[in-house]
Design an enzyme around this catalytic site. Structure first.
Site, PDB file in Angstrom:
ATOM      1  N   LYS A 232      17.982  14.582   6.140  1.00 29.24           N
ATOM      2  CA  LYS A 232      18.957  15.636   6.435  1.00 29.24           C
ATOM      3  C   LYS A 232      18.362  16.622   7.442  1.00 29.24           C
ATOM      4  O   LYS A 232      17.303  17.181   7.205  1.00 29.24           O
ATOM      5  CB  LYS A 232      19.343  16.352   5.150  1.00 29.24           C
ATOM      6  CG  LYS A 232      19.993  15.434   4.120  1.00 29.24           C
ATOM      7  CD  LYS A 232      20.300  16.145   2.830  1.00 29.24           C
ATOM      8  CE  LYS A 232      19.057  16.537   2.070  1.00 29.24           C
ATOM      9  NZ  LYS A 232      19.313  17.078   0.733  1.00 29.24           N
ATOM     10  N   THR A 265      24.862  28.713   1.494  1.00 28.84           N
ATOM     11  CA  THR A 265      24.444  27.304   1.545  1.00 28.84           C
ATOM     12  C   THR A 265      23.632  26.879   0.319  1.00 28.84           C
ATOM     13  O   THR A 265      23.104  25.761   0.290  1.00 28.84           O
ATOM     14  CB  THR A 265      23.584  27.045   2.804  1.00 28.84           C
ATOM     15  OG1 THR A 265      22.513  27.997   2.809  1.00 28.84           O
ATOM     16  CG2 THR A 265      24.387  27.185   4.076  1.00 28.84           C
ATOM     17  N   GLY A 267      22.626  25.179  -2.790  1.00 25.87           N
ATOM     18  CA  GLY A 267      23.135  24.029  -3.544  1.00 25.87           C
ATOM     19  C   GLY A 267      23.707  22.917  -2.677  1.00 25.87           C
ATOM     20  O   GLY A 267      24.273  21.959  -3.190  1.00 25.87           O
ATOM     21  N   THR A 268      23.535  23.023  -1.354  1.00 30.95           N
ATOM     22  CA  THR A 268      24.108  21.969  -0.500  1.00 30.95           C
ATOM     23  C   THR A 268      23.439  20.609  -0.765  1.00 30.95           C
ATOM     24  O   THR A 268      24.103  19.580  -0.770  1.00 30.95           O
ATOM     25  CB  THR A 268      23.975  22.306   1.004  1.00 30.95           C
ATOM     26  OG1 THR A 268      22.682  22.836   1.240  1.00 30.95           O
ATOM     27  CG2 THR A 268      25.007  23.296   1.465  1.00 30.95           C
ATOM     28  N   GLY A 269      22.125  20.620  -0.978  1.00 31.00           N
ATOM     29  CA  GLY A 269      21.413  19.355  -1.207  1.00 31.00           C
ATOM     30  C   GLY A 269      21.872  18.685  -2.491  1.00 31.00           C
ATOM     31  O   GLY A 269      22.179  17.490  -2.508  1.00 31.00           O
ATOM     32  N   CYS A 270      21.943  19.485  -3.586  1.00 34.96           N
ATOM     33  CA  CYS A 270      22.405  18.934  -4.875  1.00 34.96           C
ATOM     34  C   CYS A 270      23.813  18.381  -4.717  1.00 34.96           C
ATOM     35  O   CYS A 270      24.143  17.304  -5.217  1.00 34.96           O
ATOM     36  CB  CYS A 270      22.485  20.013  -5.955  1.00 34.96           C
ATOM     37  SG  CYS A 270      20.974  20.883  -6.250  1.00 34.96           S
TER      38      CYS A 270
END
Ligand SMILES: Cc1ncc(COP(=O)(O)OP(=O)(O)O)c(N)n1
Ligand SMILES: Cc1nc(C(=O)O)sc1CCOP(=O)(O)O
Ligand SMILES: [Mg+2]
Length: 552
Positions: A232, A265, A267-270
């Site tokens: 990412k 932003t 928590g975008t990865g989770c």
């Protein structure tokens, strides 16, 4: 925020049948042993049931033994993700993000909590680890009850989100976790989704500063064992877009999304990993799952860019960006799916042929029973279209019938129409939604389930699906037939109106496909290529009424 020691990674274990997957994932270094023993037993359970024959029969028999809940009901399988992760009291990331993301994508999510964090938009103030045995107990509880719904498990999949360094740069893992990743988790993973810093850490600290570096990183990480890698690039310096690199061991895909200017932003990865798992749970293959997940995050960030929750630097975003809109429609303030019942789409060529004015035909169609009107003017000058649209809007408002504008978002905005209908080559629906705001109606033409899914993600209210039959009204239009219509209706989360070659002779066969998302028919020539538009509309209305009033 400093190193959190045991909050060192999140991973998701996903096992699924075609419609009914289970996903789980632990968070916490000390949890890896519990995970490994639990996952081993899960795999054993799954392989038992995978072997079909006697075992499958036994599994199904166990289902039959379930105590009756006192109601007669048919069995409907629900895509099911089991997530094993930490709780975030601020509810932007962790278990809470998983629940919201899965819910938003229509997937059931059960949860095993491995750590409870005290955190907010400022940072993490504390961590309380759930004892390893109790994590195992939660896993057992969920799987021993819910696995009986998995009738035909096909395989197990593992989504690993290596939470080591957050988007804000916080170090979330002790260096010792690296060997666990490299040696134990990555070789088992179906996909691993590191951000740039995590990818760098996994590769022993290499510098990753360009898209070309990301390609090399994806390849090197893939050689550590996972089947697929998504590096990412949200943190890539000097990049206009949010670029991610997907590598499946053979092919690279450069996935781009617009970079949303927002602080929200957290928590975008989770969320991205949850969405991938949710899409896999629905039966998607990996690359489409990743694409939907990326798009979901982009749209959610865009919807949430101005919200303020908390006083810290990095706020949460609204995973359920649909909710307020659903509630609005519940109150009947905007779009009602039943409005699609008899959808009249105008055509200036036909009006000219019969010497009709547009306002007269709109009035005639409404008096004949049209429940929604679309102005489809392909050749008019903008000034003329604007004037006609204003007059028609006044007419429609006086009857309480919504008026949509075909293609021209600018005209819809200028006259304050009720909404627009746009096709696959018109302005993207997500942009139209941003321009028109949450209250206006947006319809999108779709010929495939993928387009229908995208329309839903983009914030559309309904889809127009066709051409069901050949038509001379629209040149070079692909006919998808009743089968194509059925396929899209079954997949669509949005209400559907059928279009293309529909009239009194075949409307019955269209509506009789009997799929609940199909709400009506959209018609041009069968209403407007007629001398008396009111009579033609009344006839079609009566055919449609016959279908809804006749029992199957
Ligand atoms: C209700 C409804 N469904 C589909 C269409 C077709 O829209 P589009 O694909 O953009 O083609 P044009 O109508 O613009 O030629 C529609 N107009 N209405
Ligand atoms: C405008 C339009 N869109 C279609 C699609 O398939 O998306 S078919 C179509 C024309 C429909 O006209 P008629 O009712 O005269 O066949
Ligand atoms: Mg169009």
């Amino acid at each position: 925020m400093g190193c959190l020691g045991t909050i060192s990674y999140t991973f998701f274990l996903l096992s699924y049948s075609s419609r009914n997957p289970i996903r789980s994932g632990p968070e916490g270094f000390q949890f890896s042993r519990a995970l490994k023993s639990s996952s081993r037993s899960m795999y054993r359970g799954l392989s038992l049931r995978t072997s079909m024959g006697e075992e499958t029969a036994a599994s199904m028999a166990r289902q039959d033994e379930r105590p009756s809940r006192g109601i007669e009901c048919s069995v409907r399988k629900v895509p099911h993700v089991l997530t094993v992760a930490g709780s975030d009291s601020g509810a932007g990331a962790g278990i809470q993000a998983d629940l919201k993301a899965c819910g938003a994508l229509g997937v059931y999510c059960s949860t095993v909590i491995t750590a409870v964090t005290a955190q907010n938009t400022v940072g993490v103030q504390g961590v309380h680890h759930v004892p390893e045995e109790f994590v195992g107990e939660q896993l057992k509880s969920v799987l021993s009850d819910m696995h009986v719904d998995v009738v035909k498990p096909l395989k197990a999949a593992l989504v690993v989100d290596p939470v080591m360094v957050s988007t804000s740069g916080d170090v979330l893992a002790a260096p010792s976790i690296l060997s666990v990743f490299r040696e134990e988790l990555l070789p088992m993973a179906d996909i691993v989704t590191p951000n740039l810093k995590e990818a760098s850490a996994l590769l022993g600290g290499v510098q990753l500063e360009t898209v070309s570096d990301m390609y090399s990183a994806a390849k090197s990480i893939q050689s550590l064992g996972p089947r697929n890698v998504l590096v990412k690039g949200g943190d890539l310096p000097a990049s206009k877009d949010a670029v991610d690199i997907f590598f499946d061991g053979e092919h690279f895909h450069e996935l781009r999304a617009s970079r949303i200017k927002t602080c929200n932003t957290h928590g975008t990865g989770c969320t991205l990993a949850s969405c991938i798992a949710a899409e896999l749970a629905k039966g998607s293959s990996m690359l489409p799952a990743v694409k939907v997940a990326k798009r979901f995050v982009e749209v959610a960030l865009d919807y949430s860019k101005d919200i303020i929750i908390g006083n810290g630097f990095q706020g949460p975003f609204d995973h359920l960006f649909k909710l307020s809109r659903v509630c609005n429609s519940c109150k009947g303030q905007r779009f009602k799916p039943s409005d699609l019942f008899l959808y009249a789409v105008t055509d200036s060529g036909m009006n000219k042929k019969w010497g009709h004015s547009i306002t007269d035909v709109v009035k005639a169609a409404i008096e004949g029973g049209a429940t929604i009107v679309q102005l489809r003017e392909k050749v008019a000058e903008t000034r003329d279209f604007f004037k006609t649209a204003e007059e028609c809007l006044e007419m429609c408002r006086s009857y309480g019938v919504p008026l949509l504008i075909n293609d021209r978002v600018d005209v819809a905005l200028a006259i304050d129409a009720d909404g627009v209908h746009i096709g696959q080559s018109d302005m993207p629906a997500r942009v139209a939604r941003i321009l028109l705001g949450p209250e206006k109606i947006i319809g999108v033409s779709c010929k495939t389930p993928e387009q229908a899914e995208q329309a839903w993600l983009d914030g559309a209210d309904y889809i127009g699906c066709g051409g069901v039959f050949p038509t001379t009204t629209k040149e070079n239009n692909l006919t998808i037939g009743l089968e194509g219509l059925k396929t899209v209706c079954l997949a669509s989360k949005l209400p559907v109106v059928a279009i293309g070659g529909i009239g009194v002779g075949n409307a019955h066969s269209v509506m009789k496909i009997g799929i609940p998302s199909l709400k009506g028919v959209a018609v041009v020539s069968a209403l407007f290529d007629r001398e008396c538009v009111t009579t033609a509309t009344k006839m079609l209305h009566s055919v449609l009424m016959d279908v809804v009033s006749t029992p199957n």
